[in-house]
Design an enzyme around this catalytic site. Structure first.
Site, mmCIF file in Angstrom:
data_model
loop_
_atom_site.group_PDB
_atom_site.id
_atom_site.type_symbol
_atom_site.label_atom_id
_atom_site.label_comp_id
_atom_site.label_asym_id
_atom_site.label_seq_id
_atom_site.Cartn_x
_atom_site.Cartn_y
_atom_site.Cartn_z
ATOM 1 N N ASN A 44 -21.968 -28.582 -14.432
ATOM 2 C CA ASN A 44 -23.211 -29.345 -14.564
ATOM 3 C C ASN A 44 -23.745 -29.268 -15.987
ATOM 4 O O ASN A 44 -23.579 -28.260 -16.687
ATOM 5 C CB ASN A 44 -24.265 -28.915 -13.532
ATOM 6 C CG ASN A 44 -24.558 -27.427 -13.528
ATOM 7 O OD1 ASN A 44 -23.723 -26.607 -13.879
ATOM 8 N ND2 ASN A 44 -25.754 -27.074 -13.119
ATOM 9 N N ILE A 45 -24.349 -30.364 -16.431
ATOM 10 C CA ILE A 45 -24.871 -30.480 -17.794
ATOM 11 C C ILE A 45 -26.303 -30.996 -17.684
ATOM 12 O O ILE A 45 -26.518 -32.167 -17.355
ATOM 13 C CB ILE A 45 -24.019 -31.449 -18.648
ATOM 14 C CG1 ILE A 45 -22.536 -31.049 -18.617
ATOM 15 C CG2 ILE A 45 -24.533 -31.483 -20.086
ATOM 16 C CD1 ILE A 45 -21.593 -32.097 -19.231
ATOM 17 N N GLU A 46 -27.250 -30.108 -17.918
ATOM 18 C CA GLU A 46 -28.659 -30.485 -17.745
ATOM 19 C C GLU A 46 -29.243 -31.025 -19.043
ATOM 20 O O GLU A 46 -28.587 -31.005 -20.096
ATOM 21 C CB GLU A 46 -29.439 -29.271 -17.217
ATOM 22 C CG GLU A 46 -28.916 -28.850 -15.846
ATOM 23 C CD GLU A 46 -29.692 -27.712 -15.212
ATOM 24 O OE1 GLU A 46 -30.540 -27.082 -15.896
ATOM 25 O OE2 GLU A 46 -29.444 -27.452 -14.017
ATOM 26 N N GLU A 83 -19.539 -32.238 -10.283
ATOM 27 C CA GLU A 83 -18.557 -33.095 -9.619
ATOM 28 C C GLU A 83 -18.362 -34.399 -10.389
ATOM 29 O O GLU A 83 -17.237 -34.848 -10.624
ATOM 30 C CB GLU A 83 -19.012 -33.437 -8.190
ATOM 31 C CG GLU A 83 -19.133 -32.240 -7.273
ATOM 32 C CD GLU A 83 -20.534 -31.621 -7.280
ATOM 33 O OE1 GLU A 83 -21.156 -31.550 -8.363
ATOM 34 O OE2 GLU A 83 -20.985 -31.201 -6.214
ATOM 35 N N CYS A 108 -24.293 -32.838 -3.666
ATOM 36 C CA CYS A 108 -25.526 -33.593 -3.411
ATOM 37 C C CYS A 108 -25.181 -35.011 -2.939
ATOM 38 O O CYS A 108 -24.042 -35.471 -3.050
ATOM 39 C CB CYS A 108 -26.403 -33.626 -4.660
ATOM 40 S SG CYS A 108 -25.828 -34.765 -5.940
ATOM 41 N N CYS A 145 -23.635 -37.380 -5.545
ATOM 42 C CA CYS A 145 -22.218 -37.083 -5.807
ATOM 43 C C CYS A 145 -21.338 -37.554 -4.657
ATOM 44 O O CYS A 145 -20.222 -38.024 -4.872
ATOM 45 C CB CYS A 145 -22.021 -35.595 -6.063
ATOM 46 S SG CYS A 145 -22.567 -35.091 -7.713
ATOM 47 N N CYS A 198 -24.274 -33.709 -12.507
ATOM 48 C CA CYS A 198 -23.659 -32.667 -11.676
ATOM 49 C C CYS A 198 -22.204 -32.420 -12.097
ATOM 50 O O CYS A 198 -21.536 -33.303 -12.651
ATOM 51 C CB CYS A 198 -23.660 -33.080 -10.210
ATOM 52 S SG CYS A 198 -25.287 -33.165 -9.454
HETATM 53 N N1 THU Z 1 -25.716 -29.620 -9.102
HETATM 54 C C1 THU Z 1 -24.380 -29.904 -9.238
HETATM 55 O O1 THU Z 1 -23.794 -29.745 -10.313
HETATM 56 N N2 THU Z 1 -23.711 -30.358 -8.161
HETATM 57 C C2 THU Z 1 -24.272 -30.576 -6.931
HETATM 58 O O2 THU Z 1 -23.637 -31.121 -6.039
HETATM 59 C C3 THU Z 1 -25.634 -30.143 -6.681
HETATM 60 C C4 THU Z 1 -26.441 -29.792 -7.873
HETATM 61 C C5 THU Z 1 -26.445 -29.144 -10.265
HETATM 62 C C6 THU Z 1 -27.478 -30.095 -10.758
HETATM 63 C C7 THU Z 1 -28.410 -29.182 -11.501
HETATM 64 O O3 THU Z 1 -27.930 -28.994 -12.820
HETATM 65 C C8 THU Z 1 -28.304 -27.870 -10.761
HETATM 66 O O4 THU Z 1 -27.153 -27.963 -9.953
HETATM 67 C C9 THU Z 1 -29.493 -27.560 -9.897
HETATM 68 O O5 THU Z 1 -29.791 -28.622 -9.071
#
Ligand code: THU
Length: 136
Positions: free
Chosen positions: A49-51, A62, A98, A101, A60
């Site tokens: 994940n890259i915020e 995935e 999620c 995704c 996310c």
């Molecule tokens: N996140 C994912 O990378 N994949 C998911 O299926 C659920 C959530 C990440 C998004 C965010 O950076 C962190 O988890 C918290 O929600």
């Protein structure tokens, strides 16, 4: 991208997803996710994940893995393993993809695409997103 001569096994794929977590950029949530995606031909792509300071701009793990693979020309896939937990902690509870995704993955996956959350928690695409949206 890794080449996988022996295709994939769930345990191996989960270990790669766990490693991919180390690269997560998750300074806002502190929740690090890694994914390992297997193409139809057996190549493994990782994602994390890259915020972003503008929260909705984050992505996310995935979809990062899918984006890397698709941009390399792959459009058919067998399975994805996902690992998620607080950064720096061991992943102990399954991290389920999620809704966004699930829809994104379903564009490129057959009903029998495997979503691996743990060795004993392997779901099929059709079960995680039944009656998915599609207008083709
Ligand atoms: N996140 C994912 O990378 N994949 C998911 O299926 C659920 C959530 C990440 C998004 C965010 O950076 C962190 O988890 C918290 O929600």
């Amino acid at each position: 991208m890794l080449n996988s001569d022996s295709m994939y096994n769930p345990e191996h794929l989960l270990r790669i997803a766990e490693q991919a977590r180390n690269n997560a950029y998750c300074r806002y949530s502190g929740f690090a996710v890694g994914a390992a995606l297997v193409t139809e031909s057996g190549i493994i792509y990782t994602g994390c994940n890259i915020e972003n300071a503008s929260y909705p701009a984050g992505i996310c793990a995935e979809r990062v893995a899918f984006g890397k693979a698709i941009s390399d020309g792959h459009t058919k896939f067998r399975a994805i393993a996902i690992s998620g937990a607080q950064k720096g902690k061991q992943a102990e509870v399954p991290c389920s993809p999620c809704g966004m995704c699930r829809q994104f993955m379903s564009e490129f996956c057959q009903d029998d695409f495997q979503i691996i959350l743990a060795e004993d928690k392997i779901y099929l695409m059709k079960d995680l997103l039944p009656v998915r949206f599609d207008f083709r």
